[in-house]
Design a protein around this motif. Structure first.
Motif, PDB file in Angstrom:
ATOM      1  N   TYR A 132       0.837  -1.210   0.000  1.00 22.51           N
ATOM      2  CA  TYR A 132       0.000   0.000   0.000  1.00 22.51           C
ATOM      3  C   TYR A 132       0.869   1.257   0.000  1.00 22.51           C
ATOM      4  CZ  TYR A 132      -3.416   3.347   2.038  1.00 22.51           C
ATOM      5  OH  TYR A 132      -4.223   4.423   2.319  1.00 22.51           O
ATOM      6  N   LEU A 133       1.840   1.317   0.904  1.00 23.99           N
ATOM      7  CA  LEU A 133       2.727   2.483   0.968  1.00 23.99           C
ATOM      8  C   LEU A 133       3.533   2.634  -0.318  1.00 23.99           C
ATOM      9  CD1 LEU A 133       3.938   2.171   4.674  1.00 23.99           C
ATOM     10  CD2 LEU A 133       2.193   3.729   3.762  1.00 23.99           C
ATOM     11  N   ASP A 134       3.965   1.509  -0.881  1.00 28.50           N
ATOM     12  CA  ASP A 134       4.702   1.562  -2.151  1.00 28.50           C
ATOM     13  C   ASP A 134       3.827   2.089  -3.280  1.00 28.50           C
ATOM     14  OD1 ASP A 134       7.132   0.775  -1.128  1.00 28.50           O
ATOM     15  OD2 ASP A 134       6.933  -1.324  -1.761  1.00 28.50           O
ATOM     16  N   ILE A 135       2.566   1.712  -3.290  1.00 32.04           N
ATOM     17  CA  ILE A 135       1.641   2.234  -4.308  1.00 32.04           C
ATOM     18  C   ILE A 135       1.549   3.752  -4.180  1.00 32.04           C
ATOM     19  CG2 ILE A 135      -0.788   2.303  -5.022  1.00 32.04           C
ATOM     20  CD1 ILE A 135      -0.871  -0.734  -4.143  1.00 32.04           C
ATOM     21  N   LEU A 136       1.451   4.248  -2.955  1.00 30.84           N
ATOM     22  CA  LEU A 136       1.380   5.698  -2.739  1.00 30.84           C
ATOM     23  C   LEU A 136       2.686   6.378  -3.154  1.00 30.84           C
ATOM     24  CD1 LEU A 136      -0.527   5.865   0.676  1.00 30.84           C
ATOM     25  CD2 LEU A 136      -1.456   5.850  -1.660  1.00 30.84           C
ATOM     26  N   ARG A 137       3.810   5.756  -2.823  1.00 25.31           N
ATOM     27  CA  ARG A 137       5.109   6.318  -3.236  1.00 25.31           C
ATOM     28  C   ARG A 137       5.215   6.381  -4.763  1.00 25.31           C
ATOM     29  NH1 ARG A 137       6.924   2.669   1.005  1.00 25.31           N
ATOM     30  NH2 ARG A 137       7.279   3.917   2.867  1.00 25.31           N
ATOM     31  N   THR A 138       4.703   5.354  -5.428  1.00 19.58           N
ATOM     32  CA  THR A 138       4.725   5.334  -6.892  1.00 19.58           C
ATOM     33  C   THR A 138       3.923   6.509  -7.443  1.00 19.58           C
ATOM     34  OG1 THR A 138       5.002   2.943  -6.923  1.00 19.58           O
ATOM     35  CG2 THR A 138       4.147   3.957  -8.931  1.00 19.58           C
ATOM     36  N   ARG A 139       2.796   6.819  -6.814  1.00 23.78           N
ATOM     37  CA  ARG A 139       1.969   7.955  -7.252  1.00 23.78           C
ATOM     38  C   ARG A 139       2.735   9.276  -7.141  1.00 23.78           C
ATOM     39  NH1 ARG A 139      -0.910   3.894  -7.798  1.00 23.78           N
ATOM     40  NH2 ARG A 139      -3.171   3.764  -7.696  1.00 23.78           N
ATOM     41  N   LEU A 140       3.725   9.274  -6.257  1.00 17.02           N
ATOM     42  CA  LEU A 140       4.549  10.471  -6.057  1.00 17.02           C
ATOM     43  C   LEU A 140       5.838  10.430  -6.868  1.00 17.02           C
ATOM     44  CD1 LEU A 140       4.073  10.717  -2.208  1.00 17.02           C
ATOM     45  CD2 LEU A 140       3.391  12.479  -3.871  1.00 17.02           C
ATOM     46  N   GLY A 141       6.067   9.337  -7.585  1.00 15.75           N
ATOM     47  CA  GLY A 141       7.306   9.194  -8.359  1.00 15.75           C
ATOM     48  C   GLY A 141       8.511   8.890  -7.493  1.00 15.75           C
ATOM     49  N   GLN A 142       8.271   8.362  -6.309  1.00 23.37           N
ATOM     50  CA  GLN A 142       9.364   8.038  -5.395  1.00 23.37           C
ATOM     51  C   GLN A 142       9.773   6.581  -5.554  1.00 23.37           C
ATOM     52  OE1 GLN A 142       7.963   8.863  -1.425  1.00 23.37           O
ATOM     53  NE2 GLN A 142       7.800  11.067  -1.792  1.00 23.37           N
ATOM     54  N   ALA A 143      10.974   6.293  -5.090  1.00 22.56           N
ATOM     55  CA  ALA A 143      11.436   4.904  -5.044  1.00 22.56           C
ATOM     56  C   ALA A 143      10.595   4.151  -4.027  1.00 22.56           C
ATOM     57  CB  ALA A 143      12.913   4.844  -4.655  1.00 22.56           C
TER      58      ALA A 143
END
Length: 147
Positions: A132-143
């Protein structure tokens, strides 16, 4: 003890909270949060009657289930209030800053939460908060933690 309402109990809670709001009756804290979500979703207010207690919104017809959408908003409100999973509040604040819209950020989180739940159901595993947190990070263009 966990709060685990049935589908009808949850729907009735939303209907009752909205009715209390329209009658200007006192609200509990959870009802106040629920009404806040409902005020941001006028398109769902027409469903807040007992006539819709038994209605289904199968994904195949392409309509959003308003009761599920409201429930997911409440789940995210809870996540943000206690920062669980840890770091979700900071990611929400970053999403708000990045997209310039709190409600849009919440909807991105709803999508991520739904994706995590779908993944868990599809693979027969418990929901993975790191996914879940990784999905949110992806939305931000983060690793992500998986990179």
């Amino acid at each position: 003890m966990l709060f685990n309402p049935t589908r009808d109990e949850a729907r009735r809670f939303f209907i009752d909270a909205w009715q209390k709001h329209t009658q200007q009756a006192p609200l509990t804290d959870l009802e106040r949060i629920t009404v806040g979500v409902l005020l941001r979703h006028p398109e769902y207010q027409r469903f807040l009657t007992p006539d819709y207690l038994d209605r289904d919104w199968p994904p195949e017809i392409g309509e959003t289930n308003p009761f599920l959408h409201i429930s997911m908003h409440l789940a995210i409100e809870e996540q943000l209030s206690i920062d669980q999973p840890a770091g979700v509040r900071a990611l929400y604040q970053q999403l708000c800053a990045h997209y310039g819209d709190e409600h849009a950020a919440l909807h991105l989180m709803l999508d991520g939460l739904g994706e995590m739940i779908w993944h868990a159901q599809r693979h027969g595993v418990p929901p993975d908060p790191n996914l879940y947190l990784d999905i949110l990070r992806t939305r931000l263009g983060q690793a992500t933690s998986r990179d």
